[in-house]
Design an enzyme around this catalytic site. Structure first.
Site, mmCIF file in Angstrom:
data_model
loop_
_atom_site.group_PDB
_atom_site.id
_atom_site.type_symbol
_atom_site.label_atom_id
_atom_site.label_comp_id
_atom_site.label_asym_id
_atom_site.label_seq_id
_atom_site.Cartn_x
_atom_site.Cartn_y
_atom_site.Cartn_z
ATOM 1 N N HIS A 56 0.842 -1.210 0.000
ATOM 2 C CA HIS A 56 0.000 0.000 0.000
ATOM 3 C C HIS A 56 0.876 1.259 0.000
ATOM 4 O O HIS A 56 1.238 1.778 1.046
ATOM 5 C CB HIS A 56 -0.898 -0.022 1.237
ATOM 6 C CG HIS A 56 -2.014 0.973 1.191
ATOM 7 N ND1 HIS A 56 -3.253 0.716 1.696
ATOM 8 C CD2 HIS A 56 -2.079 2.234 0.689
ATOM 9 C CE1 HIS A 56 -4.034 1.773 1.521
ATOM 10 N NE2 HIS A 56 -3.334 2.713 0.911
ATOM 11 N N HIS A 58 1.477 5.152 -1.973
ATOM 12 C CA HIS A 58 1.023 6.179 -2.920
ATOM 13 C C HIS A 58 2.258 6.844 -3.508
ATOM 14 O O HIS A 58 3.021 7.487 -2.789
ATOM 15 C CB HIS A 58 0.144 7.210 -2.217
ATOM 16 C CG HIS A 58 -1.137 6.637 -1.698
ATOM 17 N ND1 HIS A 58 -2.264 6.501 -2.475
ATOM 18 C CD2 HIS A 58 -1.452 6.121 -0.479
ATOM 19 C CE1 HIS A 58 -3.230 5.948 -1.752
ATOM 20 N NE2 HIS A 58 -2.765 5.699 -0.549
ATOM 21 N N ASN A 276 -6.201 9.073 7.045
ATOM 22 C CA ASN A 276 -7.457 8.363 6.835
ATOM 23 C C ASN A 276 -7.178 6.882 6.572
ATOM 24 O O ASN A 276 -6.488 6.560 5.601
ATOM 25 C CB ASN A 276 -8.208 8.963 5.639
ATOM 26 C CG ASN A 276 -9.640 8.477 5.596
ATOM 27 O OD1 ASN A 276 -10.176 8.025 6.604
ATOM 28 N ND2 ASN A 276 -10.248 8.549 4.424
ATOM 29 N N ASP A 303 0.830 2.569 3.733
ATOM 30 C CA ASP A 303 -0.051 3.673 3.305
ATOM 31 C C ASP A 303 0.760 4.968 3.190
ATOM 32 O O ASP A 303 0.281 6.044 3.553
ATOM 33 C CB ASP A 303 -1.249 3.850 4.243
ATOM 34 C CG ASP A 303 -2.354 4.699 3.613
ATOM 35 O OD1 ASP A 303 -2.229 5.079 2.427
ATOM 36 O OD2 ASP A 303 -3.337 4.989 4.322
#
Lengths: 431, 312
Positions: A56, A58, A276, A303
């Site tokens: 995960h 980004h 989040n 994340d």
């Protein structure tokens, strides 16, 4: 191809040995290997782990190259001990076509610092309305197997059911960002005592748990795999535990920050702590640590969410949610003690939760193998005795939004090897 | 003295009492022919308003001017703010102008906390999102003390949309510090989670206004926005008024000495009936007048301790 002799390393913390890397694989292991012709890396006191795998990440490219690029994110990953990262689909344009996932995959190859495995969007434009061309992405050069609308929940139960079913044709998996959107409209932080005190709109735990409960039932009904992104509450742990006991094919990840930080940090109103799902309570942190050790939660995933300065240096409500995490993940996990046994890091368990299991879930055949003769030479060397103070200015990520600025953390990545070549040596990226 | 006033929690009993006592002295000025003190001459107070709030801005402006400060009104409308300047850049501008105090009203909770990190001057929170409005709590406490002679031991019912109310949060904190007992009253949908433990020990919650009224010394009615209906916090304005509005029959349940407060602006006929708002129990007009005195005291005490003589 040059070869490397890693001398005196403790593989998974066991007795010391030498590792000879040649032609992209671990050629030989054992104490006192012949160093001739190989570049020698003294690894006295270091622990060798299979290269870490992040399910995960980004990377922000295409679209927000001011926050991160595939190259800068790959460098951050290598410095964190990773040899493979799965790049989330919420780019601009969204990775919802074969063209975009192949672009990201190719950028990853060109950077050559980690294997970048693109994740495809479940729905067109992440809009949650109709399926993206999942099969085309699966059949593309990027060979996508994980699909996620991360950042948004696939909230429509009918669409989620279809997605779960459809990807069975190519052994795909849906990674769900579990957040019932009607329960989190305007939400800024975990709903509880602290949100009440701070006057920030709450993000209730039930918004996550309701979706996970629904999705494990759907996965059970249609016989599909489902993966839960960034699981963050004690209640979610209970739901996943029960589902696994029934034989549902569900896997779950937890982020390093949800294993360490709590909602009390929002009291500063510094949006570096806005994420989040939001930081939860100390009781949730305790439950997440136990679930990770137990295996109810299968893996740690970062994340990693880089954001430009102006998206964080503002009012809390206007800030984007997310934290960078690739370069601190292993240290944060070590600092929690969640994967310790008898007060010492359980390196075999760490390898399982941060490398082998994520590689299995993602279907990355070249990753998640312990350094042994014949295994792909994707590995990282950790100095467990080192401690460091996190300095945002020193991060290789293009963004600075780490919640750990000024925090002293244990452990340091000394070297990382990708397909037998170093990406990190002496704690520094080689390119 | 504290440097900033961001939250009711910034005030201990001693500091809060000092502000109220100072406000009482400031109030004596209002009866004089010349209402001005030279105390803050040469100091600059900026009113930085990101939300329309004429009454609060005028109150702070009057307070600063009566202390002879230079006042700059900086409103989000018609300024660089509406062109997308960030709060930080605005803060740096105010810093360069030498603002000694910035009074900020902002729709985002915590914006004053952020601002305080970026400027050297004092920051006064004039209402931030659904968080706090500490000078409102001070003027409310001042009003209660003037009418009832004390704060310790009073029973104060705060009624209405507690969830979205910055006035309620600041009042709970300050009143608890000063020894009053607070009961929050409203429909369960408008009472924030864990409120009884989040702010101060001893806070009570009730969903039944009629049960609370006979023991209340003070009833503070909060403004309830009609648009909350659309979000299903309650079914209709009529049902809200029937269950939680303060009308004349309910007012008769109050003790003889009890007072009725409202921070304004009121929705007459919704949370408060006209005959209640206009009754002798109502302190609504006094609250406005007391607001100027209390804000004078706050500015005086925040800035007074750092006069020209201690400029380094």
């Amino acid at each position: 191809m040059s070869s490397y002799l890693i001398r005196g390393v403790r593989v998974l913390g066991r007795e010391w040995t030498d590792l000879l890397l040649r032609d992209g694989v671990v050629a030989e292991t054992g104490p006192g290997l012949d160093p001739s012709g190989a570049q020698v890396i003294e690894a006295d006191g270091l622990v060798a782990l299979p290269g870490l795998v992040d399910l995960h990440t980004h990377l922000r490219e295409p679209g927000r190259e001011d926050a991160e690029t595939v190259e800068t994110g790959s460098r951050a990953a290598a410095l964190g001990g990773y040899t493979a990262v799965c790049a989330m689909a919420n780019t601009s344009p969204v990775a919802d076509t074969a063209g975009v996932v192949e672009q990201v995959w190719r950028l990853g190859r060109e950077a050559g610092l980690v294997d970048v495995q693109p994740i495809g969007a479940v729905t067109v434009g992440l809009a949650g309305e109709r399926l993206a061309e999942l099969g085309a992405m699966a059949a593309s050069a990027a060979a996508v197997r994980i699909f996620s609308d991360d950042g948004f929940c696939v909230a429509d139960p009918r669409l989620m059911r279809r997605a779960l079913e459809y990807v069975k044709a190519f052994d795909g998996i849906i990674a769900q960002h579990a957040e019932e959107p009607r329960l989190t409209e305007g939400a800024q932080m975990h709903e509880g005592e602290v949100s009440t005190r701070l006057g920030l709109t709450g993000w209730p735990a039930v918004a996550e748990e309701a979706i996970i409960a629904r999705d494990v039932l759907l996965a059970e009904h249609v016989g599909s795999r489902v993966h839960v992104c960034h699981l963050s509450t004690a209640g979610s742990v209970d739901i996943v535990r029960q589902a696994k006991a029934r034989g549902v094919r569900v896997t779950a990840e937890v982020t390093p920050h949800h294993l360490l930080l709590t909602d009390e940090l929002a009291a500063s109103y510094d949006p570096v702590f806005k994420v989040n799902p939001p930081l939860r309570t100390a009781a949730d942190v305790t439950a997440l640590r136990a679930a990770l050790a137990e295996g109810v939660i299968d893996i740690v995933a970062t994340d990693h969410a880089p954001h430009a300065v102006e998206d964080k240096e503002c009012e809390w409500a206007y800030a984007r949610p997310g934290m960078v995490g690739l370069e601190t993940a292993l240290s944060v996990v070590l600092s929690t003690g969640a994967l310790h046994r008898d007060g010492e890091p359980d390196w075999d368990l760490i390898a399982e939760r941060m490398s082998r299991a994520p590689a299995r879930i993602a279907g990355l055949a070249a990753h998640g193998h312990d350094p042994a003769p014949g295994a792909p030479a994707n590995l990282t060397l950790v100095d467990p005795a080192a401690r460091r103070v996190v300095d945002p200015g020193e991060l290789a990520s293009r963004s600075r939004n780490t919640p750990y600025a000024g925090t002293e953390l244990p452990g340091r990545i000394v070297a990382t090897f990708l397909h037998g070549r170093p990406t990190v040596l002496d704690g520094k990226a080689v390119k | 003295m504290i440097k900033h006033l961001l939250s009711g929690a910034d005030l201990d009993a001693e500091t809060a009492t000092l502000i109220l006592d100072t406000a009482a002295e400031m109030a004596t000025l209002a009866g004089r022919e010349v209402k001005k003190l030279p105390t803050l001459r040469g100091r600059t107070v900026v009113n930085l308003f990101y939300e329309d709030s004429t009454r609060t801005r005028i109150s702070f402006e009057a307070a600063a001017k009566r202390l002879s400060a230079d006042v700059i009104n900086f409103s989000a409308k018609g300024s660089s703010v509406s062109k997308g300047e960030s709060l930080k850049d605005t803060a740096l501008t105010l810093q360069a102008m030498g603002a000694d105090a910035v009074v900020i009203r902002h729709p985002a909770s915590g914006a004053p906390h952020r601002l305080a990190n970026w400027i050297d001057g004092s920051v006064v929170n004039a209402g931030d999102g659904t968080h706090e409005h500490p000078t409102q709590a001070l003027l409310d406490a001042y009003t209660m003390r003037s009418r009832l002679g004390r704060l310790a031991g009073l029973h104060v019912a705060v009624v209405g949309d507690v969830l979205h109310s910055r006035v309620a949060r600041s009042n709970v904190l300050l009143l608890s510090t000063l020894g009053a007992k607070v009961t929050l009253v409203g429909p369960p949908t408008l009472i924030p989670v864990d409120i009884a433990t989040a702010l101060a020990p001893g806070v009570q919650v009730s969903y039944d206004l009629d049960a609370v009224l006979p023991t209340a010394d003070v009833v503070m009615m909060l403004r309830v926005q009609r648009e909350r209906m659309a979000d299903s916090y309650f079914p209709s304005a009529r049902e809200y008024a029937r269950r939680y509005g303060l009308d004349a029959p309910r007012m008769r349940r109050l003790a003889e000495h009890a007072i009725v407060m409202h921070p304004g602006p009121m929705n007459r006929g919704m949370e408060i009936a006209a005959e209640v708002a206009d009754s002798p129990r109502s302190t609504i007009v006094e609250q406005v007048a007391n607001g100027v005195s209390v804000r004078m005291a706050v500015l005086y005490l925040l800035l007074g301790g750092r006069g020209a003589g201690a400029a380094q």
